[in-house]
Structures are given as C-alpha cells and as structure tokens.
Design an enzyme around this catalytic site. Structure first.
Site, PDB file in Angstrom:
ATOM      1  N   ARG A   1       1.191  -1.000  -0.236  1.00  0.00           N
ATOM      2  CA  ARG A   1      -0.288  -0.093  -0.026  1.00  0.00           C
ATOM      3  C   ARG A   1       0.743   1.251   0.038  1.00  0.00           C
ATOM      4  O   ARG A   1       0.742   2.149  -0.547  1.00  0.00           O
ATOM      5  CB  ARG A   1      -1.031  -0.365   1.057  1.00  0.00           C
ATOM      6  CG  ARG A   1      -2.006  -0.896   0.796  1.00  0.00           C
ATOM      7  CD  ARG A   1      -2.770  -0.748   2.258  1.00  0.00           C
ATOM      8  NE  ARG A   1      -2.645  -1.648   3.288  1.00  0.00           N
ATOM      9  CZ  ARG A   1      -1.900  -2.816   3.830  1.00  0.00           C
ATOM     10  NH1 ARG A   1      -3.287  -3.481   2.893  1.00  0.00           N
ATOM     11  NH2 ARG A   1      -1.974  -3.398   4.699  1.00  0.00           N
ATOM     12  N   GLU A  61       5.551 -10.257  14.957  1.00  0.00           N
ATOM     13  CA  GLU A  61       4.255 -10.820  16.108  1.00  0.00           C
ATOM     14  C   GLU A  61       5.300 -12.810  16.473  1.00  0.00           C
ATOM     15  O   GLU A  61       5.745 -13.060  17.728  1.00  0.00           O
ATOM     16  CB  GLU A  61       3.734 -11.670  15.835  1.00  0.00           C
ATOM     17  CG  GLU A  61       2.171 -11.553  17.667  1.00  0.00           C
ATOM     18  CD  GLU A  61       0.687 -11.489  17.333  1.00  0.00           C
ATOM     19  OE1 GLU A  61       0.576 -10.678  16.361  1.00  0.00           O
ATOM     20  OE2 GLU A  61       0.151 -11.540  18.188  1.00  0.00           O
TER      21      GLU A  61
HETATM   22  P1  AMP Z   1       4.207  -2.664  11.852  1.00  0.00           P
HETATM   23  O1  AMP Z   1       5.695  -3.448  11.444  1.00  0.00           O
HETATM   24  O2  AMP Z   1       3.763  -2.858  13.298  1.00  0.00           O
HETATM   25  O3  AMP Z   1       3.849  -0.965  11.937  1.00  0.00           O
HETATM   26  O4  AMP Z   1       2.902  -2.580  11.540  1.00  0.00           O
HETATM   27  C1  AMP Z   1       2.889  -1.984  10.208  1.00  0.00           C
HETATM   28  C2  AMP Z   1       2.662  -2.586   8.716  1.00  0.00           C
HETATM   29  O5  AMP Z   1       1.408  -3.844   8.868  1.00  0.00           O
HETATM   30  C3  AMP Z   1       1.925  -1.763   7.915  1.00  0.00           C
HETATM   31  O6  AMP Z   1       2.291  -2.158   6.517  1.00  0.00           O
HETATM   32  C4  AMP Z   1       0.097  -1.773   7.568  1.00  0.00           C
HETATM   33  O7  AMP Z   1      -0.299  -2.066   6.245  1.00  0.00           O
HETATM   34  C5  AMP Z   1       0.361  -3.759   8.190  1.00  0.00           C
HETATM   35  N1  AMP Z   1      -0.662  -3.410   8.883  1.00  0.00           N
HETATM   36  C6  AMP Z   1      -0.722  -3.309  10.873  1.00  0.00           C
HETATM   37  N2  AMP Z   1      -1.531  -3.941  11.324  1.00  0.00           N
HETATM   38  C7  AMP Z   1      -2.700  -3.187  10.898  1.00  0.00           C
HETATM   39  C8  AMP Z   1      -3.833  -2.871  10.257  1.00  0.00           C
HETATM   40  N3  AMP Z   1      -4.414  -3.183  12.253  1.00  0.00           N
HETATM   41  N4  AMP Z   1      -4.460  -3.361   9.718  1.00  0.00           N
HETATM   42  C9  AMP Z   1      -3.796  -3.034   8.240  1.00  0.00           C
HETATM   43  N5  AMP Z   1      -3.353  -2.995   8.106  1.00  0.00           N
HETATM   44  C10 AMP Z   1      -2.242  -3.627   9.427  1.00  0.00           C
END
Ligand code: AMP
Length: 176
Positions: free
Chosen positions: A59, A96
C-alpha cells in the site's frame, strides 16, 4: 480529517482474531478522499527538498507514487524478500511470531540523498524501522515518515521518534 476516517473500512478479526484491520481500499476508491489524503501526507514535506520517496510494499507503493509525483521527486520500492530483480540489501524485522525481511536495490539511493518513508499505517513501527535502517545503510538521510493511519496504542510513532525520525499521520484509531 474526520472525512478520511469515515472512508477507512474496519474489518474485525482479519487476518486473525483480535485484529481490527484498517482497510484503505475504500479511501483509495474515493476520488476526493484520495486527493485529500495524498495532499495531506505530502504537505509537511513540500519544502523539505526530498530526493525520493521510499514506499513500503504494497500500500506504500500506491500512496508513495502519488506523493513522489506531488513532491517532484523519485520513488524507491521497498519490497518483501525475493521480489526485486537487481542486487539487493535486506533488513530483518520481528513479527509477532518469527521474522520477516524487506529488501531494496543496493544502488537505489546515492550518498546523502534525502528520503521520505511512506506506508499506509504505522502500528508497532517495526516495518518502518526496518525501512529506515535500509535507507541509512545505503547512505540516505531520512527526512521523515508519513502514514495515513496511526495505531498509537502500539507505539510505532514513539519508536521512530527514538530513532530521531519524525512521523506524520492523518488519523488515529485506538486498539490493535
Ligand atoms: P508495524 O510494522 O507493526 O508498524 O505494522 C505496519 C504494517 O503492517 C503496515 O505495512 C500495515 O499496512 C500493516 N498493518 C499492521 N496492522 C494493521 C492493521 N490493523 N490494519 C491494516 N494494516 C495493518
């Protein structure tokens, strides 16, 4: 930014129980909403002399391409492992359960180029942190990071701030 918030669809328990998936396809499909989001994501960086946007698959490509056009700069794709055709450098980051790797072409960034990181959403900040590390290892300088959505309870913005990177976000949702 309430109008943008209303254009984001929330899908409970996707891709697994307990996750509220914030789906931006409904925002991307709305002409006014898309224009507003791109303008607002780019605006703080208009005078920041950005050389290139680094967009995170997938995205971050859609938003990042439009932001790069708006800022009059280049675009660099940061992709999941094994997708880029030329020589790459990779960066591991924790999920995770287990780890994942993102990659960038090794010659995508010239020394001291000014780079803006783009993705749709920041949660824990792990993905954005890995992208920032790739850019820095390539000799680039991080101008900032811009996202549509912040999940503040997961602490990503704070995590990037601790790396000295300022995040710009448009809407925030509580919880996961
Ligand atoms: P993080 O690395 O934990 O900051 O997760 C960010 C990435 O995971 C981004 O590329 C988001 O598109 C995806 N992502 C994580 N959580 C969500 C969520 N609740 N809804 C949509 N996309 C998410």
């Amino acid at each position: 930014m309430k109008s943008l918030e209303r254009l984001i669809r929330t899908i409970p328990d996707y891709p697994k129980p307990g996750i509220m998936f914030r789906d931006i396809t409904t925002l991307l499909g709305d002409a006014k909403g898309l224009k507003k989001a791109i303008k607002a994501m780019a605006e703080p960086f208009e005078d920041a002399k950005v050389d290139a946007v680094a967009g995170i698959e997938a995205r971050g490509f859609i938003l990042g391409g439009a932001i790069a056009d708006r800022l009059g700069c280049g675009f660099i794709p940061i992709r999941k492992k094994g997708k880029l055709p030329w020589k790459t450098i990779g960066q591991e980051y924790a999920l995770e359960y287990g780890v994942d790797i993102i990659e960038m072409h090794e010659d995508a960034i010239a020394q001291d180029q000014r780079i803006l990181v783009v993705d749709d959403l920041i949660a824990t900040g792990g993905t954005a942190e890995a992208a920032i590390k790739l850019v820095k290892r390539s000799g680039g300088k991080i101008v900032g990071a811009t996202f549509v959505i912040d999940l503040p309870d997961l602490g990503g913005v704070k995590r990037l701030a601790e790396l000295g990177v300022e995040s710009h976000t448009l809407v925030a949702f509580g919880g996961h």
